[in-house]
Design a protein around this motif. Structure first.
Motif, PDB file in Angstrom:
ATOM      1  N   MET A   1       0.820  -1.201   0.000  1.00 37.31           N
ATOM      2  CA  MET A   1       0.000   0.000   0.000  1.00 37.31           C
ATOM      3  C   MET A   1       0.857   1.256   0.000  1.00 37.31           C
ATOM      4  O   MET A   1       0.601   2.207  -0.715  1.00 37.31           O
ATOM      5  CB  MET A   1      -0.924  -0.005   1.219  1.00 37.31           C
ATOM      6  N   TYR A   2       1.939   1.210   0.802  1.00 33.37           N
ATOM      7  CA  TYR A   2       2.723   2.443   0.828  1.00 33.37           C
ATOM      8  C   TYR A   2       3.725   2.486  -0.315  1.00 33.37           C
ATOM      9  O   TYR A   2       4.570   3.335  -0.373  1.00 33.37           O
ATOM     10  CB  TYR A   2       3.410   2.695   2.177  1.00 33.37           C
ATOM     11  N   ARG A   3       3.606   1.519  -1.202  1.00 29.80           N
ATOM     12  CA  ARG A   3       4.389   1.684  -2.413  1.00 29.80           C
ATOM     13  C   ARG A   3       3.659   2.611  -3.366  1.00 29.80           C
ATOM     14  O   ARG A   3       4.194   3.047  -4.367  1.00 29.80           O
ATOM     15  CB  ARG A   3       4.575   0.341  -3.088  1.00 29.80           C
ATOM     16  N   ASN A   4       2.436   2.869  -2.987  1.00 26.07           N
ATOM     17  CA  ASN A   4       1.618   3.667  -3.875  1.00 26.07           C
ATOM     18  C   ASN A   4       2.085   5.120  -3.862  1.00 26.07           C
ATOM     19  O   ASN A   4       1.909   5.853  -2.902  1.00 26.07           O
ATOM     20  CB  ASN A   4       0.163   3.589  -3.392  1.00 26.07           C
TER      21      ASN A   4
ATOM     22  N   TRP B   1       5.458  10.587   5.866  1.00 25.40           N
ATOM     23  CA  TRP B   1       5.594   9.488   4.932  1.00 25.40           C
ATOM     24  C   TRP B   1       6.810   9.642   4.082  1.00 25.40           C
ATOM     25  O   TRP B   1       7.345   8.668   3.594  1.00 25.40           O
ATOM     26  CB  TRP B   1       4.343   9.404   4.083  1.00 25.40           C
TER      27      TRP B   1
ATOM     28  N   ARG C   1      13.747   3.379   7.918  1.00 27.21           N
ATOM     29  CA  ARG C   1      14.432   2.363   7.106  1.00 27.21           C
ATOM     30  C   ARG C   1      15.943   2.481   7.226  1.00 27.21           C
ATOM     31  O   ARG C   1      16.657   1.482   7.371  1.00 27.21           O
ATOM     32  CB  ARG C   1      14.024   2.506   5.642  1.00 27.21           C
TER      33      ARG C   1
ATOM     34  N   LYS D   1       1.583   3.999   9.227  1.00 27.18           N
ATOM     35  CA  LYS D   1       0.353   4.258   8.473  1.00 27.18           C
ATOM     36  C   LYS D   1      -0.764   4.716   9.412  1.00 27.18           C
ATOM     37  O   LYS D   1      -1.363   5.767   9.211  1.00 27.18           O
ATOM     38  CB  LYS D   1      -0.037   2.963   7.757  1.00 27.18           C
TER      39      LYS D   1
ATOM     40  N   GLY E   1      12.024   5.779   1.047  1.00 21.80           N
ATOM     41  CA  GLY E   1      11.068   5.721   2.134  1.00 21.80           C
ATOM     42  C   GLY E   1       9.869   4.868   1.791  1.00 21.80           C
ATOM     43  O   GLY E   1       9.076   4.535   2.654  1.00 21.80           O
ATOM     44  N   TRP E   2       9.767   4.486   0.554  1.00 21.38           N
ATOM     45  CA  TRP E   2       8.539   3.834   0.107  1.00 21.38           C
ATOM     46  C   TRP E   2       8.728   2.382  -0.231  1.00 21.38           C
ATOM     47  O   TRP E   2       7.869   1.562   0.031  1.00 21.38           O
ATOM     48  CB  TRP E   2       7.977   4.576  -1.102  1.00 21.38           C
ATOM     49  N   GLU E   3       9.842   2.082  -0.807  1.00 22.49           N
ATOM     50  CA  GLU E   3      10.044   0.699  -1.216  1.00 22.49           C
ATOM     51  C   GLU E   3      10.583  -0.082  -0.021  1.00 22.49           C
ATOM     52  O   GLU E   3      11.169   0.470   0.884  1.00 22.49           O
ATOM     53  CB  GLU E   3      11.065   0.633  -2.362  1.00 22.49           C
TER      54      GLU E   3
END
Lengths: 66, 937, 121
Positions: free
Chosen positions: A1-4, B84, B92, B287, B548-550
């Protein structure tokens, strides 16, 4: 989801909207000695805007993606 | 009814509950059923942000400035939206590098620098101490007030209380003991404290519930709802102004500054970093925290203004009851002791939560980034002592906790009275804001260097000290008052809170402006002074390249290929064991060896292993110290060129890539141009060849035409008379000869040009060749009546050449000459002589000569001098090109001299003398080889 | 009446063979060794047909052909190009210049005579 990455952009937008809502000049619009339902206008405005921001964040991060 | 002892008893009971929760959570963690692996618990633990500042101080602030208490909570809300990008990335990075504190983070980012880690620690400790003092003040005040119930008595000025009678001192001591119990019972390599986090989450629930309870009590117990409070307050002019904000630029400016400050603080305060980053179990928890934590802040602030206004209405504006205590005193005034006790517990929750996490975070920093590096540098741990050092580490941390709390108490005694709770907290906020440029900058900017970070931190911290901390001492009377009014050394421009004459800002905005300006300026300037060194580049890419996302992929480890030994692994295990305990270290090493599919005995101290040990140790003693420890074992060489190449930062990769692209495109352009040129050359060659073939066929067809025509005529007319018959047959014969000659010469030329000619290079007596050539043509000359004279400076030196080929050249030149000179009066002269370096032969005739513009074209194939003549010359047009090829093969030249008036053609060729030129030998040798290979075929 | 033929070539043996052959066939024959001489002979001798070599000194066969075709007085003059260059482009060029036929060397004497006769018939 947070790959979005779309969500990332949405959250960034929420951040910018928040910056806008919680600062001059929008703040000055509501800085008046009137009240809404017995609550001072400025006070009511900030809390409603605040709740709105929280709601938006929640909506963005908690919504199930298909 | 509420005696002091009751309050103390309840307090300890509450702490006991906390401890039980912590113990339970720790046990669950040991059973791998983590209690805190839960996003709601994570969000609640983040609410450690709300301290007594929030619990008591917000009401005080609201009573003074209306909504002025709010920016401190709006900022974190905005940060969580932005979190985020930033917080997830920090988490990470921290997980990948076993970061244990914000000091460790900064030190690690800038090449694992001890100096930087120490500086961050000092700033954090100095900066946060006022904040801890705030908690002590709040708890001791609330205890004093509650213990005096039912009377509402404000605590006396702290300076008036003897040290040993000061409840704040005991609060500090109890908190120190409690924190030590909480945080330093055992040493964990990851520096995570599950029990503590669980307790903090519980505390967050307690403080929210008790605050909301007080809020509901005030709104609906003391008044007829919130509307009633606002309506009543509106009637009091002093309170009415609290409903709106100061409508001035400075008012909005300071509002924005506080929002910004709190945005940074929610991430940079040591306890926030500890909870949000170090204690984070799973990045995904962020989240829910992104909205739940702000919602928590929203709820706990909902009743702040009603309580503040209610208190002011209830006690009256000038009652002497400190608005900071309304949460406690309003229930007390209404003799609701249970609620008062609940409020007190809420306040205690807020204070203990903050103090526990903050001091644990600070003690970790002090131990890992301040004390350990000093001890390491002094060499206090000899490598060959096998003692277990984990006990020492815990000891250091325990003492650090005590020292921090005592410092907090000292600040409280010195300066605590001059400020309201919120103002004290803001001093700390401004201090930790100094970490923002180096931390956030370091996360996104690879060019940031250690010296830049050091300079930025020092500049910002100095300005903070001067504009905020020192004034807090001055206002408490510990520094001369004229320091504030007249400035340092009496220089007006240096007044701490109107620095360089800047007025109109509140002290926080003022400090924030100048300190961050100095900080960012120095950070940027010194970073840009020099390029990052290899270690900084490596660390920068570890930090910046984490998305931060992957999901974090495999770490870009150092690609050091050199082996290291198994003996070193034994030593590494010993070193690690001394900090983590032997059993734990052994277990970790075995796990690691398994992950690499090797038995532990075969593990070598290669780059991967070194990285692993550094990470393990980093958890216990910080990354910078870990690097020193590991280096002392494996004697890690400074980063070599290969490694540097391997860890090129992204920027230089991109640079290199684009340079490569550019180069490629240039090469492509060049190649295209070359191709085009080659193509043009090929086409030109093709055209020449085409022309050549066309010319050759033309030359071949011409004699063929005659031969065929005459043959057919002879065939058709058998009765042709004999004279004609004989004439035609002799024409056929001569044309056939011509054809043969032509074919021979074409083949000869083809051989010469392709380099496949057979050469027999020997020492040749050129004079003899000339004589023989003249001899063989003497008959022809006699027939045409042409005089041939010879002028030679004999004896001519020997040359290296092919005798037959030289003969061919001479005959070609002589027969050309005899062809063009007029009969009977024709004269051909041959001259020969030697210079130091070559032999020179000339053939001169008195024929019509050759036009200047044709001097070169006659050496082209089939370009006979005949164009100028009416008579078709005999010959093939290949003699001169062949001759020139031959002469040039032996390193000489053949050319036509410029015609003199009335003179004929004047051909000259030279041949180099063998002694002076090795090239001939080489050529001769090459020719021999050629010959051999030809023969071999 | 006897047809007149002019032979133009710079190769003496070819001229010799053509002259011998055509005289035997009963034509009135004149010869020229290069382009300039050819034009002079065309004016003086007024032939019915010219056998014109292409590769010649001074003026090439093409040039001679062009000059002749530019003169309307010589409209009836037949031109047969002779060339050792037999590539199609050269044949096409010769025909484009106004030649009535293009014969590639070496040629069959019989065919050449037949072609000459056909052109003069």
């Amino acid at each position: 989801m947070y790959r979005n990455r779309l969500n990332a952009q949405r959250l960034a937008a929420v951040f910018l909207v928040g910056c806008l809502l919680f600062n001059y000049p929008l703040l000055a619009l509501f800085n008046k000695a009137t009240s809404v339902l017995g609550v001072p206008l400025l006070y009511a405005y900030i809390f409603i805007a605040w709740l709105g921001i929280i709601g938006l964040i929640a909506l963005i991060v908690e919504r199930r993606l298909d | 009814m509420l005696s002091g002892w009751t309050v103390i008893l309840v307090s300890f009971a509450y702490l006991g509950i906390l401890f039980a929760i912590a113990w339970w959570a720790d046990r669950r963690a040991d059973q791998h059923r983590s209690l805190i692996d839960n996003s709601t618990i994570y969000a609640l633990s983040l609410a450690v942000y709300c301290t007594t500042w929030t619990f008591y101080g917000s009401v005080g602030r609201a009573a003074a400035t209306g909504i002025g208490f709010l920016p401190i909570y709006l900022g974190p809300t905005l940060m969580m939206a932005l979190g985020w990008f930033i917080i997830a990335k920090i988490i990470r990075v921290a997980k990948a590098n076993r970061i244990t504190s914000i000091a460790d983070f900064v030190a690690s980012r800038y090449g694992k620098s001890h100096l930087l880690g120490g500086l961050v620690t000092v700033i954090a400790v100095v900066g946060v101490i006022p904040y801890i003092a705030l908690q002590l003040k709040a708890v001791s005040n609330s205890f004093t007030i509650l213990a005096a119930a039912p009377e509402i008595v404000m605590p006396v000025h702290v300076g008036a209380v003897p040290l040993l009678h000061d409840s704040a001192l005991y609060v500090a001591m109890i908190m120190a003991a409690f924190t030590i119990l909480f945080g330093t019972r055992h040493l964990d390599a990851t520096e995570r404290h599950e029990g503590m986090v669980a307790a903090i989450a519980f505390e967050s629930v307690v403080k929210l519930l008790s605050f909301v309870a007080v809020g509901l009590f005030v709104a609906y117990g003391l008044f007829d709802g919130i509307g009633d409070i606002f309506a009543k307050a509106a009637e009091v002019p002093q309170l009415d102004r609290l409903m709106t904000s100061r409508d001035t630029a400075a008012g909005y400016g300071s509002w924005a500054a506080l929002t910004f400050l709190s945005m940074l603080s929610v991430l940079l305060l040591p306890r926030q970093f500890q909870i949000a980053v170090v204690e984070n179990v799973n990045v995904a928890h962020l989240k829910r925290a992104a909205w739940l934590f702000p919602l928590y802040l929203f709820c706990i602030n909902l009743f702040v203004l009603p309580i503040a206004l209610g208190g002011l209405l209830y006690f009256g504006p000038n009652s002497g009851v400190d608005a900071d205590t309304f949460v406690l005193t309003l229930p007390m005034a209404h003799h609701n002791n249970a609620l008062a006790l609940l409020a007190y517990i809420g306040g205690l929750s807020a204070a203990t939560g903050m103090v526990i996490v903050e001091t644990i975070a600070l003690s970790t920093m002090i131990c890992n980034d301040l004390i350990m590096p000093l001890l390491l540098r002094r060499g206090w741990f000899g490598l060959h002592e096998r003692s277990d050092l984990s006990g020492l580490l815990l000891e250091i941390r325990r003492w650090a906790i005590v020292v921090i709390l005592m410092l907090g108490y000292a600040y409280f005694r010195l300066a605590g009275e001059a400020y309201a709770l919120v103002s004290i907290g803001l001093i700390s906020f401004a201090a930790v804001a100094q970490f923002a440029p180096v931390l956030i900058g370091g996360l996104y900017w690879k060019g940031a260097t250690r010296s830049g970070a050091l300079a930025g931190l020092m500049a910002g911290f100095s300005v903070w000290l001067y504009t905020l901390l020192l004034p807090s001492f001055a206002k408490s009377g510990w520094l001369p008052a004229d320091f504030m009014s007249a400035g340092l050394f009496g220089i007006e421009l240096l007044r701490p809170q109107q620095l360089f004459g800047l007025t109109g800002l509140d002290e926080i905005s003022h400090c924030l402006l100048w300190s961050l300006l100095a900080n960012c300026g120095a950070f940027g300037f010194f970073s840009l002074l020099r390029a990052p060194d290899a270690r900084e580049v490596r660390q920068a890419s570890l930090f910046v390249d984490v998305s931060g996302w992957e999901q974090a992929g495999p770490l870009p480890g150092r690609l050091m290929t050199s082996g290291g030994t198994t003996l070193q692994v034994t030593e590494l295990l010993a070193v690690t064991g001394r900090f983590l305990g032997q059993a734990k270290a052994q277990e970790a090493f075995e796990r690691y060896a398994r992950s690499r599919g090797l038995p532990l005995e075969q593990l070598t101290a290669d780059a991967d292993t070194v990285n692993f040990v550094e990470r393990e140790l980093a958890g216990a003693i910080g990354s910078a110290s870990a690097r020193v420890m590991v280096a002392s074992v494996v004697d890690e060489e400074p980063l070599g060129l290969d490694e540097v190449m391997n860890i090129l930062d992204e920027a230089s990769q991109v640079r290199a890539y684009s340079r490569e692209l550019e180069q490629k495109s240039q090469e492509l352009t060049r190649a295209t141009a070359e191709l085009r040129e080659a193509n043009a050359q090929l086409r030109e060659l093709d055209r020449l060849k085409d022309d050549f073939i066309s010319t050759v066929t033309h030359e071949l067809r011409t004699p063929l035409t005659s031969i065929r025509a005459f043959s057919e005529m002879l065939q058709d007319d058998p009765r042709m008379d004999l004279a004609d018959r004989t004439r035609f047959l002799s024409i056929i014969v001569s044309e056939t000869e011509r054809l043969t000659r032509l074919i021979n010469q074409i083949l000869d030329l083809a051989k010469l040009e392709s380099g496949r000619a057979d050469w027999t290079t020997v020492e040749v007596d050129l004079g003899q060749v000339i004589h023989e050539a003249c001899e063989s043509l003497s008959q022809l000359y006699k027939e045409k009546g042409v005089a041939l004279t010879l002028e030679m400076a004999e004896p001519l030196p020997q040359v290296m050449a092919d005798r037959d080929r030289l003969m061919q050249v001479m005959i070609n030149l002589l027969s050309n000459a005899v062809k063009f000179v007029p009969q009977t009066v024709g004269q051909v002269k041959v001259g020969a002589g030697a210079t130091a370096s070559d032999v020179r032969v000339a053939v001169v005739d008195n024929g019509p000569g050759i036009r200047t513009e044709d001097r070169e074209t006659i050496f082209e194939k089939f370009r006979q001098g005949g164009d100028v003549l009416t008579d078709k010359p005999q010959g093939t047009g290949l003699g001169l090109p062949i001759s020139r090829q031959i002469i040039e093969y032996f390193g000489g030249r053949l050319w036509l001299e410029a015609p003199v008036a009335g003179g004929g053609a004047h051909f000259v060729f030279t041949l180099p003398l063998p002694t002076s030129d090795n090239a001939i030998k080489r050529k001769a040798g090459g020719a021999h080889d050629k010959e051999n290979t030809d023969r071999g075929r | 009446m006897t047809k007149k033929i002019l032979i133009v070539d710079d190769e003496p043996n070819i001229v010799l063979s053509l002259e011998f052959m055509l005289k035997k066939e009963g034509f009135d024959v004149a010869v020229a060794g290069d382009g300039d001489a050819a034009l002079e002979k065309i004016a003086a001798f007024a032939p019915d047909l010219v056998l014109l070599d292409v590769m010649m000194p001074k003026k090439s066969g093409y040039e001679v052909c062009q000059t002749v075709r530019a003169d309307p007085a010589q409209g009836a003059l037949k031109i047969v190009m002779l060339s050792a260059k037999g590539r199609e482009t050269e044949v096409a060029k010769g025909l484009a210049m106004g030649a009535d036929a293009y014969v590639t060397k070496p040629f069959s004497t019989k065919e050449l005579v037949a072609q000459v006769k056909a052109l003069l018939a």
